[in-house]
Design an enzyme around this catalytic site. Structure first.
Site, short mmCIF file in Angstrom:
data_model
loop_
_atom_site.label_atom_id
_atom_site.label_comp_id
_atom_site.label_asym_id
_atom_site.label_seq_id
_atom_site.Cartn_x
_atom_site.Cartn_y
_atom_site.Cartn_z
N HIS A 64 0.87 -1.31 -0.04
CA HIS A 64 0.03 0.13 0.30
C HIS A 64 0.99 1.08 -0.04
CE1 HIS A 64 -3.17 -2.50 2.17
NE2 HIS A 64 -3.70 -2.33 0.92
N SER A 73 -3.54 -7.48 2.65
CA SER A 73 -4.03 -7.43 3.82
C SER A 73 -4.47 -8.72 4.66
CB SER A 73 -4.85 -6.34 4.09
OG SER A 73 -4.07 -4.99 4.04
N ARG A 124 -2.23 -5.93 -8.41
CA ARG A 124 -1.31 -7.25 -8.00
C ARG A 124 -1.44 -8.10 -9.17
NH1 ARG A 124 -3.13 -9.13 -2.52
NH2 ARG A 124 -5.08 -8.30 -3.40
N LYS A 140 -15.59 -7.26 3.74
CA LYS A 140 -14.50 -7.82 4.43
C LYS A 140 -14.57 -8.02 5.90
CE LYS A 140 -10.99 -6.04 0.91
NZ LYS A 140 -9.99 -5.16 0.75
#
Length: 169
Positions: free
Chosen positions: A16, A126, A89, A40
C-alpha cells in the site's frame, strides 16, 4: 491536482505504502481514503486504520489521510479530487478495478489510474497478513513495525472470540 488512494487498509502494508508514495510523486496532494468495506472481515476499527496510515505516511509531505463514509465518487466530488489511483497485483485485480473505474467515471467523470504493484509486494495482501498474524506468524517483512506491534496485540487478545471458537482452540 489532487488524487485519492482509497482502500480499507486493514492493515496497511508496504505494498500500500509503495503505491501511495509513487502516487505522491505525480500529484500535488494525495488523499489516502480509508473506507469501511462491508464485504471484508475487518480486524481494526476505522479510527485505528486512519491512525496507522497517518503514522505510516508521515514522511510524505503531500499526503494526508481521511476516513471515507459513503460512496468514493461522492467523496471525490465533494473534495475536488481529480483522480483515483489503485494498485494492481494480479490480472484478477484488473477485472474488478476496471469495472469500478468505469462506474466511477460514469457517476462523476473522475478518472482512475491503475498502477502495477512493485514485484516485491505483489503477493502481499492485508488478508494474508491478518491471517498470518492471527496464527502468530512473522509479518514484519510486510508491514511497518508499529503495525506488527498492533497485530501482535490483537492476536493475543481473546476478546471477540465466541465460545465455539474457544472450544475448538
Amino acid at each position: 491536482m489532487r488524487a485519492i488512494c482509497p482502500g480499507s487498509f486493514d492493515p496497511v502494508t508496504h505494498g500500500h505504502l509503495d503505491i501511495i508514495e509513487r502516487t505522491a510523486r505525480f500529484f500535488d496532494e494525495v488523499v489516502v481514503g480509508v473506507g469501511r468495506n462491508t464485504s471484508k472481515n475487518g480486524l481494526f476499527s476505522l479510527d485505528e486504520r486512519v491512525s496507522m496510515l497517518t503514522q505510516a505516511c508521515a514522511q510524505v509531505p503531500n499526503v494526508r489521510v481521511s476516513p471515507i463514509d459513503g460512496l468514493l465518487a461522492d467523496y471525490c466530488r465533494e473534495h475536488d479530487i481529480s483522480a483515483i489511483v489503485k494498485g494492481l497485483r494480479f490480472a484478477s485485480d484488473f477485472d474488478y478495478e476496471l469495472q469500478m473505474a468505469q462506474m466511477n467515471k460514469q457517476l462523476t467523470g473522475i478518472e482512475t489510474i491503475l498502477l502495477p504493484t512493485a514485484a516485491q509486494w505483489s503477493y502481499v495482501s492485508s488478508t494474508l497478513v491478518r491471517e498470518i498474524a492471527m496464527m502468530h506468524g512473522d509479518v514484519s517483512p510486510f508491514v511497518p513495525g508499529f503495525v506488527v506491534a498492533a497485530l501482535k496485540s490483537r492476536a493475543e487478545r481473546p476478546a471477540g472470540r465466541s465460545g465455539d471458537e474457544e472450544d475448538q482452540a
